[in-house]
Write an enzyme that holds these catalytic residues in place. Structure first.
Site, PDB file in Angstrom:
ATOM      1  N   ALA A   8       0.816  -1.212   0.000  1.00 39.03           N
ATOM      2  CA  ALA A   8       0.000   0.000   0.000  1.00 39.03           C
ATOM      3  C   ALA A   8       0.852   1.266   0.000  1.00 39.03           C
ATOM      4  O   ALA A   8       0.819   2.064   0.923  1.00 39.03           O
ATOM      5  CB  ALA A   8      -0.958  -0.004   1.186  1.00 39.03           C
ATOM      6  N   ALA A  10       2.047   4.473  -2.894  1.00 34.36           N
ATOM      7  CA  ALA A  10       1.283   5.517  -3.571  1.00 34.36           C
ATOM      8  C   ALA A  10       0.188   4.943  -4.466  1.00 34.36           C
ATOM      9  O   ALA A  10      -0.971   5.363  -4.396  1.00 34.36           O
ATOM     10  CB  ALA A  10       2.220   6.412  -4.378  1.00 34.36           C
ATOM     11  N   GLY A  12      -1.071   1.599  -4.738  1.00 34.98           N
ATOM     12  CA  GLY A  12      -2.013   0.761  -4.005  1.00 34.98           C
ATOM     13  C   GLY A  12      -2.813   1.540  -2.980  1.00 34.98           C
ATOM     14  O   GLY A  12      -4.010   1.300  -2.798  1.00 34.98           O
ATOM     15  N   ARG A  31       4.509  -1.019   5.154  1.00 35.11           N
ATOM     16  CA  ARG A  31       5.619  -1.188   6.088  1.00 35.11           C
ATOM     17  C   ARG A  31       6.228   0.173   6.416  1.00 35.11           C
ATOM     18  O   ARG A  31       5.904   1.181   5.795  1.00 35.11           O
ATOM     19  CB  ARG A  31       6.665  -2.130   5.512  1.00 35.11           C
ATOM     20  CG  ARG A  31       7.224  -1.700   4.193  1.00 35.11           C
ATOM     21  CD  ARG A  31       8.171  -2.740   3.625  1.00 35.11           C
ATOM     22  NE  ARG A  31       8.581  -2.312   2.280  1.00 35.11           N
ATOM     23  CZ  ARG A  31       9.142  -3.064   1.403  1.00 35.11           C
ATOM     24  NH1 ARG A  31       9.379  -4.324   1.694  1.00 35.11           N
ATOM     25  NH2 ARG A  31       9.488  -2.615   0.219  1.00 35.11           N
ATOM     26  N   LYS A  76       6.635  -3.594  -5.561  1.00 35.59           N
ATOM     27  CA  LYS A  76       7.655  -3.354  -6.588  1.00 35.59           C
ATOM     28  C   LYS A  76       7.929  -4.663  -7.329  1.00 35.59           C
ATOM     29  O   LYS A  76       7.886  -5.751  -6.753  1.00 35.59           O
ATOM     30  CB  LYS A  76       8.948  -2.835  -5.957  1.00 35.59           C
ATOM     31  CG  LYS A  76       8.792  -1.522  -5.210  1.00 35.59           C
ATOM     32  CD  LYS A  76       8.568  -0.387  -6.161  1.00 35.59           C
ATOM     33  CE  LYS A  76       8.534   0.936  -5.416  1.00 35.59           C
ATOM     34  NZ  LYS A  76       7.937   1.997  -6.182  1.00 35.59           N
ATOM     35  N   LYS A 184       2.342   0.028 -22.652  1.00 33.13           N
ATOM     36  CA  LYS A 184       2.736   0.921 -21.548  1.00 33.13           C
ATOM     37  C   LYS A 184       4.240   0.839 -21.323  1.00 33.13           C
ATOM     38  O   LYS A 184       4.901   1.859 -21.097  1.00 33.13           O
ATOM     39  CB  LYS A 184       1.994   0.589 -20.263  1.00 33.13           C
ATOM     40  CG  LYS A 184       2.315   1.588 -19.168  1.00 33.13           C
ATOM     41  CD  LYS A 184       1.563   1.345 -17.894  1.00 33.13           C
ATOM     42  CE  LYS A 184       1.956   2.411 -16.872  1.00 33.13           C
ATOM     43  NZ  LYS A 184       1.444   2.099 -15.553  1.00 33.13           N
TER      44      LYS A 184
END
Length: 187
Positions: A8, A10, A12, A31, A76, A184
């Site tokens: 969680a 930016a 998420g 975290r 990530k 993308k």
């Protein structure tokens, strides 16, 4: 719907906050100082789509969540396999995992662990950052393209799209999600 945001940060955090504000039961797994700040004061989102402040369940481990219906997987890329293995405590009988990561093969790594039928590939189009712990600044876009790796469009995929759309997250389903992931990346 019970939803967990694995990673969680930016991206998420923004999508999870929109879902929580729409009434979904969302747990945020994070975290460090960001987690500490959210546990203390909640999550603040300064957004071009309207500001939010939410209080929810903020956790450091999947074991603190229990089985959910949907996992927004936003870690990530280099952490995909390790974090993917850690999803077990959140996996229920029909849990879907939606990978919202940069790169082209993360959803395939998740599918190896949890199966194609439980994995959705997605690409987020968003400009967001964490200026200070416990706060997200959303400055651009905020939409998602998603689909199954096999190109099928089923009830589960359509349901997730509806939930996202109802949370004011523009969402499109694609039978050619691999092409979208590649475009993308090339962009």
């Amino acid at each position: 719907m019970r939803i967990s945001v694995m990673g969680a940060g930016a991206v998420g955090g923004y999508f999870g906050a929109r879902l929580a504000a729409a009434g979904q039961d969302v747990t945020f797994i994070a975290r460090g100082k960001h987690l500490e700040a959210m546990k203390k004061d909640g999550l603040t989102v300064k957004s071009i789509q309207g500001d939010l402040h939410i209080r929810a369940h903020f956790a450091s481990l999947p074991e603190e969540t229990g089985a959910v219906d949907l996992i927004l997987f936003t870690v990530k890329s280099q952490d995909t396999e390790t974090a993917g293995k850690g999803l077990a405590p959140m996996m229920g009988e029909k849990t879907l995992v939606l990978s919202l990561q940069n790169g082209i093969d993360n959803s395939e790594k998740i599918a190896v662990l949890w199966g194609n039928e439980r994995t959705l590939a997605g690409t987020p189009y968003i400009g967001a950052r964490i200026p200070i712990p416990g706060s997200i600044e959303h400055s651009a876009a905020g939409r998602i393209a998603l689909g199954r790796l096999d190109g099928k469009i089923d009830d589960g995929t359509e349901n997730i799209s509806r939930v996202l759309t109802d949370a004011k997250i523009p969402c499109t389903i694609s039978a050619e999600i691999r092409k979208i992931l590649w475009s993308k990346l090339v962009w």
